[in-house]
Design a protein around this motif. Structure first.
Motif, PDB file in Angstrom:
ATOM      1  N   LEU A 172     -17.407  61.936  -3.370  1.00 52.59           N
ATOM      2  CA  LEU A 172     -18.768  62.472  -3.427  1.00 52.59           C
ATOM      3  C   LEU A 172     -19.474  62.055  -4.725  1.00 52.59           C
ATOM      4  N   VAL A 173     -18.714  61.899  -5.807  1.00 55.49           N
ATOM      5  CA  VAL A 173     -19.296  61.368  -7.053  1.00 55.49           C
ATOM      6  C   VAL A 173     -19.901  59.984  -6.793  1.00 55.49           C
ATOM      7  N   LYS A 174     -19.140  59.166  -6.065  1.00 53.15           N
ATOM      8  CA  LYS A 174     -19.576  57.786  -5.807  1.00 53.15           C
ATOM      9  C   LYS A 174     -20.933  57.749  -5.111  1.00 53.15           C
ATOM     10  N   GLY A 175     -21.153  58.655  -4.148  1.00 51.70           N
ATOM     11  CA  GLY A 175     -22.408  58.655  -3.407  1.00 51.70           C
ATOM     12  C   GLY A 175     -23.541  59.398  -4.106  1.00 51.70           C
ATOM     13  N   LEU A 176     -23.192  60.495  -4.787  1.00 52.33           N
ATOM     14  CA  LEU A 176     -24.247  61.310  -5.428  1.00 52.33           C
ATOM     15  C   LEU A 176     -24.703  60.718  -6.762  1.00 52.33           C
ATOM     16  N   LYS A 177     -23.755  60.046  -7.467  1.00 47.37           N
ATOM     17  CA  LYS A 177     -24.059  59.460  -8.792  1.00 47.37           C
ATOM     18  C   LYS A 177     -24.654  60.490  -9.770  1.00 47.37           C
ATOM     19  N   PRO A 178     -23.998  61.643  -9.947  1.00 48.18           N
ATOM     20  CA  PRO A 178     -24.545  62.621 -10.896  1.00 48.18           C
ATOM     21  C   PRO A 178     -24.507  62.079 -12.323  1.00 48.18           C
ATOM     22  N   ARG A 179     -25.333  62.659 -13.183  1.00 54.95           N
ATOM     23  CA  ARG A 179     -25.328  62.242 -14.585  1.00 54.95           C
ATOM     24  C   ARG A 179     -24.043  62.695 -15.282  1.00 54.95           C
ATOM     25  N   TRP A 180     -23.626  63.921 -15.004  1.00 54.22           N
ATOM     26  CA  TRP A 180     -22.437  64.511 -15.635  1.00 54.22           C
ATOM     27  C   TRP A 180     -21.455  64.998 -14.578  1.00 54.22           C
ATOM     28  N   LEU A 181     -20.175  64.981 -14.936  1.00 57.72           N
ATOM     29  CA  LEU A 181     -19.121  65.568 -14.099  1.00 57.72           C
ATOM     30  C   LEU A 181     -18.361  66.603 -14.925  1.00 57.72           C
ATOM     31  N   VAL A 182     -18.054  67.731 -14.303  1.00 59.35           N
ATOM     32  CA  VAL A 182     -17.174  68.719 -14.922  1.00 59.35           C
ATOM     33  C   VAL A 182     -16.151  69.113 -13.858  1.00 59.35           C
TER      34      VAL A 182
ATOM     35  N   HIS B 129     -25.549  83.746  -5.129  1.00 53.41           N
ATOM     36  CA  HIS B 129     -26.322  82.545  -5.479  1.00 53.41           C
ATOM     37  C   HIS B 129     -27.409  82.333  -4.416  1.00 53.41           C
ATOM     38  N   PRO B 130     -28.367  83.263  -4.310  1.00 52.56           N
ATOM     39  CA  PRO B 130     -29.361  83.149  -3.223  1.00 52.56           C
ATOM     40  C   PRO B 130     -30.199  81.876  -3.306  1.00 52.56           C
ATOM     41  N   GLU B 131     -30.236  81.259  -4.480  1.00 54.50           N
ATOM     42  CA  GLU B 131     -31.036  80.038  -4.644  1.00 54.50           C
ATOM     43  C   GLU B 131     -30.309  78.793  -4.131  1.00 54.50           C
ATOM     44  N   ALA B 132     -29.007  78.934  -3.784  1.00 58.89           N
ATOM     45  CA  ALA B 132     -28.185  77.776  -3.413  1.00 58.89           C
ATOM     46  C   ALA B 132     -27.864  77.794  -1.921  1.00 58.89           C
ATOM     47  N   THR B 133     -27.503  76.623  -1.391  1.00 60.14           N
ATOM     48  CA  THR B 133     -27.037  76.510  -0.004  1.00 60.14           C
ATOM     49  C   THR B 133     -25.514  76.458  -0.011  1.00 60.14           C
ATOM     50  N   PHE B 134     -24.876  77.296   0.814  1.00 56.60           N
ATOM     51  CA  PHE B 134     -23.412  77.234   0.926  1.00 56.60           C
ATOM     52  C   PHE B 134     -23.025  76.382   2.127  1.00 56.60           C
ATOM     53  N   LEU B 135     -22.102  75.442   1.899  1.00 54.37           N
ATOM     54  CA  LEU B 135     -21.572  74.603   2.973  1.00 54.37           C
ATOM     55  C   LEU B 135     -20.095  74.936   3.164  1.00 54.37           C
ATOM     56  N   GLY B 136     -19.735  75.448   4.342  1.00 53.36           N
ATOM     57  CA  GLY B 136     -18.343  75.790   4.622  1.00 53.36           C
ATOM     58  C   GLY B 136     -17.583  74.616   5.216  1.00 53.36           C
ATOM     59  N   GLY B 137     -16.336  74.865   5.555  1.00 60.40           N
ATOM     60  CA  GLY B 137     -15.519  73.830   6.198  1.00 60.40           C
ATOM     61  C   GLY B 137     -14.775  72.957   5.210  1.00 60.40           C
ATOM     62  N   ARG B 138     -14.082  71.968   5.754  1.00 61.09           N
ATOM     63  CA  ARG B 138     -13.234  71.090   4.937  1.00 61.09           C
ATOM     64  C   ARG B 138     -14.081  70.162   4.073  1.00 61.09           C
ATOM     65  N   ILE B 139     -13.628  69.951   2.828  1.00 61.98           N
ATOM     66  CA  ILE B 139     -14.349  69.043   1.925  1.00 61.98           C
ATOM     67  C   ILE B 139     -14.378  67.631   2.520  1.00 61.98           C
ATOM     68  N   GLN B 140     -13.337  67.281   3.298  1.00 57.66           N
ATOM     69  CA  GLN B 140     -13.279  65.937   3.911  1.00 57.66           C
ATOM     70  C   GLN B 140     -14.448  65.713   4.867  1.00 57.66           C
ATOM     71  N   ASP B 141     -15.025  66.811   5.373  1.00 61.08           N
ATOM     72  CA  ASP B 141     -16.132  66.698   6.335  1.00 61.08           C
ATOM     73  C   ASP B 141     -17.512  66.811   5.692  1.00 61.08           C
ATOM     74  N   VAL B 142     -17.540  67.078   4.391  1.00 58.16           N
ATOM     75  CA  VAL B 142     -18.826  67.169   3.682  1.00 58.16           C
ATOM     76  C   VAL B 142     -19.268  65.748   3.335  1.00 58.16           C
ATOM     77  N   THR B 143     -20.494  65.402   3.707  1.00 56.42           N
ATOM     78  CA  THR B 143     -20.972  64.036   3.451  1.00 56.42           C
ATOM     79  C   THR B 143     -21.994  64.026   2.314  1.00 56.42           C
ATOM     80  N   VAL B 144     -22.116  62.854   1.721  1.00 55.11           N
ATOM     81  CA  VAL B 144     -23.131  62.648   0.678  1.00 55.11           C
ATOM     82  C   VAL B 144     -24.524  62.917   1.253  1.00 55.11           C
ATOM     83  N   ALA B 145     -24.767  62.410   2.457  1.00 58.84           N
ATOM     84  CA  ALA B 145     -26.090  62.586   3.093  1.00 58.84           C
ATOM     85  C   ALA B 145     -26.425  64.074   3.254  1.00 58.84           C
ATOM     86  N   GLN B 146     -25.425  64.843   3.653  1.00 56.98           N
ATOM     87  CA  GLN B 146     -25.614  66.287   3.839  1.00 56.98           C
ATOM     88  C   GLN B 146     -25.983  66.955   2.505  1.00 56.98           C
ATOM     89  N   LEU B 147     -25.272  66.607   1.437  1.00 53.23           N
ATOM     90  CA  LEU B 147     -25.555  67.207   0.123  1.00 53.23           C
ATOM     91  C   LEU B 147     -26.932  66.796  -0.383  1.00 53.23           C
TER      92      LEU B 147
END
Length: 374
Positions: free
Chosen positions: A109-119, A45-63
């Motif tokens: 993360l849904v709460k902060g990102l507010k995406p249109r759709w969830l899967v 997925h060269p077009e995407a950014t990969f974020l490693g580490g624990r999901i608990q440490d991933v922030t809305v601001a970072q995404l």
């Protein structure tokens, strides 16, 4: 033309996001704790950014920073929170297992990102854990954030995947669109199921324990499935077989097409299986027929645990064969040791199943847009 943007939480090697990409979505980011799977995701997925580490440490601001989006702009947030804590094999731990709480991180993360759709996808056994308590918690969590949600168990083989695999999919949106699931394309009165042999018969014969190197195909693509997964490649990566010991090779000689551990002479059986009832362990040491669907591809394609013997050759299936049975394109080169490669393949959502879900969202959005215009 892009049909929208996607972020994949718990992305692993990227099976679900690959399905969305094939449907025309733009994958902006993926997160996973497994750095080796992350290497596969990043390379494919060269077009995407990969974020490693624990999901608990991933922030809305970072995404938001890595995607360049503002809250409310992301089209689809996808992901399958790891399920070991509440799989059908692990009833005791259930809701209290810390891993069972990973879907709460998804909701954070849904709460902060507010995406249109969830899967969100997971093991079908989720329905039976804690009397459906986890299902209710996921539904209530999504509803409380303003989403309309529904779920359904989908069968991968009904969408062109050559494997019996059941997964539960939650689909939700906050845009007032209906929620619908993809209609099966394969099965009775539809297209025929894609069989094991349809999926792998163009791959070169390999030795038990042969060396790891890309293998030339033995023939031109023999069907549309092979043609699609091969693309314009001339070699198949990750196509070498794990080395089985001499006692296992001796056992394999006795197992015919469609056979299993029951065909192994008693004195050659593993000690623990000498006491087994003949009705037990039906898939162990299984050699599937060419016309069969594969059994569910697990994180270990261990012949002791399932029908993972090659239909013709006396060896276990390779990572590439497992990937073909999961509908991964041959352009996916899996990183890490062979053990890590099998884990990435077995943990993944089959891309073709992901694509069917993605295409359904596109259909619904188009219908909604038509109604708005009308």
């Amino acid at each position: 033309m892009s049909h929208g943007t996607v972020v994949d939480l718990f992305c692993g090697a990227g099976g679900l996001s690959e399905g969305f990409r094939q449907a025309g979505f733009r994958v902006l980011a993926g997160c996973d704790f497994d750095d080796t799977a992350g290497k596969t995701f990043a390379a494919t997925h060269p077009e995407a950014t990969f974020l490693g580490g624990r999901i608990q440490d991933v922030t809305v601001a970072q995404l938001l920073r890595v995607t360049g989006l503002k809250p409310g702009q992301l089209d689809v947030l996808v992901g399958g929170p790891p399920c070991q804590g509440y799989s059908v094999y692990n009833h005791q731990r259930g809701v209290d297992d810390p891993r069972a709480g990973l879907f709460r991180e998804y909701l954070r993360l849904v709460k902060g990102l507010k995406p249109r759709w969830l899967v969100m996808e997971n093991v079908a056994g989720l329905t039976s854990i804690a009397d459906g308590g986890i299902i209710r918690e996921i539904e209530e969590g999504m509803t409380s954030l303003g989403y309309k949600v529904d779920y359904k168990i989908l069968k991968a083989e009904e969408y062109g995947v050559p494997q019996e695999r059941r997964r539960i999919f939650f689909i939700a949106n906050r845009v007032g669109a209906p929620i619908e699931f993809p209609v099966p394309t394969h099965g009775k009165n539809l297209k025929p199921f894609v069989t094991i042999w349809d999926a792998i018969c163009d791959l070169a014969p390999v030795e038990n324990g042969g060396k790891e190197e890309p293998q030339k195909y033995v023939a031109a693509p023999r069907n549309p499935y092979q043609a699609e997964l091969r693309g314009n490649r001339t070699t198949a990566p990750n196509h070498s077989a794990p080395k089985l010991g001499s006692v296992n090779l001796e056992r394999l000689k006795h197992i015919p097409s469609g056979g299993s551990w029951r065909d192994i002479p008693y004195d050659l059986l593993p000690e623990g299986m000498k006491r087994a009832k003949r009705s037990d362990h039906t898939k162990r040491y299984g050699r599937p027929r060419k016309t069969d669907l594969a059994c569910t591809i697990l994180t270990k394609c261990d012949i002791h645990w399932g029908a993972f013997i090659h239909p013709e050759q006396d060896r276990a299936i390779t990572v590439r064969e497992a990937a073909r049975l999961q509908s991964f394109p041959d352009s996916f080169e899996f990183s890490g040791s062979r053990t890590e490669q099998y884990t990435q393949v077995g943990n993944a959502v089959p891309p073709l199943l992901g694509r069917a879900v993605a295409n359904k969202l596109i259909d619904i959005d188009a219908l909604k847009a038509d109604k708005a215009v009308a």
